[in-house]
Design an enzyme around this catalytic site. Structure first.
Site, PDB file in Angstrom:
ATOM      1  N   SER A 132       0.922  -1.274   0.191  1.00 22.83           N
ATOM      2  CA  SER A 132       0.063   0.088  -0.038  1.00 22.83           C
ATOM      3  C   SER A 132       0.833   1.374   0.119  1.00 22.83           C
ATOM      4  O   SER A 132       1.933   1.380   0.610  1.00 22.83           O
ATOM      5  CB  SER A 132      -0.835   0.033   1.343  1.00 22.83           C
ATOM      6  OG  SER A 132      -1.764   1.056   1.231  1.00 22.83           O
ATOM      7  N   LYS A 186      -4.753  -6.566   3.572  1.00 20.79           N
ATOM      8  CA  LYS A 186      -4.963  -5.574   2.552  1.00 20.79           C
ATOM      9  C   LYS A 186      -6.052  -4.993   2.109  1.00 20.79           C
ATOM     10  O   LYS A 186      -6.451  -4.075   1.870  1.00 20.79           O
ATOM     11  CB  LYS A 186      -4.032  -5.975   1.235  1.00 20.79           C
ATOM     12  CG  LYS A 186      -3.850  -4.949   0.315  1.00 20.79           C
ATOM     13  CD  LYS A 186      -3.392  -3.449   0.739  1.00 20.79           C
ATOM     14  CE  LYS A 186      -3.312  -2.433  -0.398  1.00 20.79           C
ATOM     15  NZ  LYS A 186      -4.162  -2.050  -1.267  1.00 20.79           N
ATOM     16  N   HIS A 189      -7.901  -3.156   4.399  1.00 23.32           N
ATOM     17  CA  HIS A 189      -7.028  -1.938   4.433  1.00 23.32           C
ATOM     18  C   HIS A 189      -7.881  -0.998   3.550  1.00 23.32           C
ATOM     19  O   HIS A 189      -8.282   0.299   3.629  1.00 23.32           O
ATOM     20  CB  HIS A 189      -5.858  -1.710   3.902  1.00 23.32           C
ATOM     21  CG  HIS A 189      -5.245  -0.530   3.601  1.00 23.32           C
ATOM     22  ND1 HIS A 189      -5.148  -0.059   2.265  1.00 23.32           N
ATOM     23  CD2 HIS A 189      -4.434   0.338   4.181  1.00 23.32           C
ATOM     24  CE1 HIS A 189      -4.910   1.070   2.222  1.00 23.32           C
ATOM     25  NE2 HIS A 189      -4.022   1.560   3.186  1.00 23.32           N
ATOM     26  N   ASN A 190      -8.153  -1.597   2.493  1.00 25.63           N
ATOM     27  CA  ASN A 190      -8.945  -0.828   1.301  1.00 25.63           C
ATOM     28  C   ASN A 190     -10.214  -0.676   1.428  1.00 25.63           C
ATOM     29  O   ASN A 190     -10.906   0.419   1.088  1.00 25.63           O
ATOM     30  CB  ASN A 190      -8.786  -1.742  -0.130  1.00 25.63           C
ATOM     31  CG  ASN A 190      -7.553  -1.592  -0.820  1.00 25.63           C
ATOM     32  OD1 ASN A 190      -6.399  -1.296  -0.055  1.00 25.63           O
ATOM     33  ND2 ASN A 190      -7.254  -1.535  -1.946  1.00 25.63           N
ATOM     34  N   GLU A 193      -9.952   2.213   3.457  1.00 25.73           N
ATOM     35  CA  GLU A 193      -9.885   3.498   2.673  1.00 25.73           C
ATOM     36  C   GLU A 193     -10.910   3.864   1.830  1.00 25.73           C
ATOM     37  O   GLU A 193     -11.135   5.229   1.732  1.00 25.73           O
ATOM     38  CB  GLU A 193      -8.839   2.843   1.561  1.00 25.73           C
ATOM     39  CG  GLU A 193      -8.313   3.783   0.412  1.00 25.73           C
ATOM     40  CD  GLU A 193      -7.618   2.775  -0.675  1.00 25.73           C
ATOM     41  OE1 GLU A 193      -6.596   2.446  -0.223  1.00 25.73           O
ATOM     42  OE2 GLU A 193      -8.073   2.654  -1.873  1.00 25.73           O
TER      43      GLU A 193
END
Ligand code: 6PG
Length: 509
Positions: A132, A186, A189-190, A193
């Site tokens: 990232s 991940k 995480h997105n 986001e």
């Protein structure tokens, strides 16, 4: 660089922006690295950018593989999906048992689970690693989220710790768990986001349409926020976007000429899908995913605006007070977005046996990644204090920060709703909080309704077992006794042709 066939310590497949920049980052840290891409232009770009560095690009896969020291360490940075499988298929015959293959793209975690099992069976080491931070992160310090083959990661650790972003001297990379743990983290995480980006977009809408602020003033507000407790990468780039004038020099913002239809590669949607599967509610991420979809219906929105106009009105109230409340509302909603993501990670860790250390995840998210922010220190501290914390909102410091920003949250949602401003992410964050702090929800009525029309049974407060009620005098079951409903208590002889099980979802009545 010499063509000596075993000169390179690391290889990268895919010389797009991320791939090239990660190689240049490695070269800056003293690693001799090779890159491979079918597209000569990408190889040429690497040559130009890597001038004077221990970097070499290849268009021939065989020459690329042979240039790397054994056991080879090769990373793929190619688009998620079938391409990853075709690249693996192309490279496997060129590799030797014991070589390490890393997928640094945004692959779906179920694909990574499959690939890891398949390649392990063939004697190769494979692990998925979320990377990232975009172009700048790849070049100067990403946050990396590896999982899977721990032995292979130990081999790669010196390289990744050298090139990662660092916060308080600690690299923003750590092995996160077995299987596809890295790609799962991940993905979440997105999802966070997406939620944070939607909250910033809704804030922009409130400042522009709700408070009638000019672009420059909006940019200044974001810049002010970014200097305080709201400091984050996303606010940092947002203030820059509000300073970026059109290249044709008419003084207007490029932003105002960009279409209002958001796109997405899909990682946010995956997060919502998995959260539904795991029954871990993440309504702010869901709202963000839905809003990207809704924004695509431009023609329909234009048509409905004509039917249901006028456009939303201004927020009622003192502007300076509303700005203070909006800062609180954003902070509150940011807390809820992260809290939802961490709760999902905890549920996934249980379900998939990833043994995720939430403090470690928060720690490596503090730098390099898209969702890096000052608040991540609070999350890190909370889970460092107690890694088994069932929910971020249970942490005493987070409780204090949440409660102190709640008044602004309520005022902003109330004012936005009254003015007709769309704030799905803000509203979802507030209702997520209010629902989770409600000891008795009105969901008992849903249970009664389900039992009424579908005999799906219900449970009673303070009693074991499952129950069904004939809610009307009408016989809902040919063999059910007529007359007033009888509660199906444990050990009640089942009505003919029915059977009872402890699990309410299995009781057939
Ligand atoms: C990152 C980003 C990156 C992602 C872009 C685009 O962590 O550097 O999350 O991995 O590809 O954000 O994602 P969407 O197209 O889904 O918005």
């Amino acid at each position: 660089m010499s063509d000596n066939p075993t000169d390179y310590a690391f290889g990268m497949i895919g010389l797009g922006t991320m791939g090239r920049n990660m190689l240049l980052n490695m070269a800056d840290h003293g690693f001799a690295v090779a890159g491979y891409d079918k597209n000569q232009k990408q190889v040429d770009l690497l040559g130009q950018e890597g001038q004077g560095k221990p970097v070499k690009g290849f268009t021939d896969p065989k020459a690329f593989v042979q240039s790397i020291k054994t056991p080879r360490a090769i990373m793929m940075l190619v688009p998620a999906g079938p391409i990853v499988d075709s690249v693996i298929a192309e490279m496997l015959p060129l590799l030797a048992a014991g070589d390490i293959l890393i997928d640094g793209g945004n692959s779906h975690f179920t694909d990574t689970e499959r690939r890891a099992k398949d390649l392990a069976g063939k004697g190769f080491h494979f692990f998925g690693m979320g990377v990232s931070g975009g172009e700048e992160g790849a070049r100067f310090g990403p946050s990396m989220m590896p999982g899977g083959d721990k032995e292979a990661y130990q081999t790669m650790k010196p390289v990744f710790e050298a090139i990662a972003a660092h916060v308080d001297g600690a690299p923003c990379v750590a092995w996160l768990g077995p299987g596809a743990a890295g790609h799962f983290v991940k993905m979440v995480h997105n999802g966070i986001e997406y939620g944070l980006m939607e909250l910033i977009a809704e804030t922009y809408g409130l400042l522009k349409n709700g408070l009638g602020m000019a672009d420059e003033a909006i940019g200044q507000e974001f810049a002010k926020w970014n200097d305080g407790r709201l400091q984050s990468f996303l606010l940092d780039i947002t203030k820059d976007i509000f300073a970026f004038k059109n290249p044709d020099g008419d003084g207007t913002l490029l932003l105002n000429d960009i279409k209002d239809e958001a796109r997405a590669k899909g990682t946010g949607k995956w997060t919502s899908q998995v959260a539904m599967d795991l029954q871990a509610p993440i309504p702010t991420v869901d709202a963000a995913v839905s809003m990207r979809d809704l924004s695509k219906y431009k023609d329909l929105r234009v048509e409905l605006a004509k039917l249901y106009g006028p456009e939303a009105g201004h927020l009622q109230g003192d502007k300076n007070e509303l700005l203070k409340q909006l800062e609180q509302a954003f902070y509150f909603s940011m807390i809820m977005s992260y809290a939802q993501g961490m709760h999902l990670l905890a549920k996934a860790s249980e379900e998939y046996k990833y043994d995720l250390q939430l403090a470690t995840i928060a720690k490596i998210w503090r730098g390099g990644c898209i969702i890096r922010s000052a608040f991540l220190n609070e999350i890190y501290n909370a889970f460092e204090k107690d890694n088994n914390l069932a929910h971020l909102l249970l942490d005493s410091k987070v409780q204090e920060l949440t409660q102190s920003s709640a008044p602004g949250m309520r005022a902003v949602v109330a004012a936005a709703v009254a003015a007709g401003q769309a704030v799905p992410a803000y509203a979802s964050a507030l209702s997520y909080f209010d629902a989770f702090r409600t000891a008795r929800l009105p969901s008992n009525l849903i249970q009664a309704q389900r039992d009424y029309f579908g005999a799906h049974t219900y449970e009673l407060v303070g009693q074991e077992g499952v129950f069904h009620t004939q809610w009307t005098g009408k016989r809902s079951h040919p063999d059910a006794p007529a007359g007033p409903a009888a509660n199906l208590k444990p050990n009640t002889p089942p009505v003919p042709n029915t059977k009872q099980s402890e699990d309410p979802s299995k009781a057939k009545l």
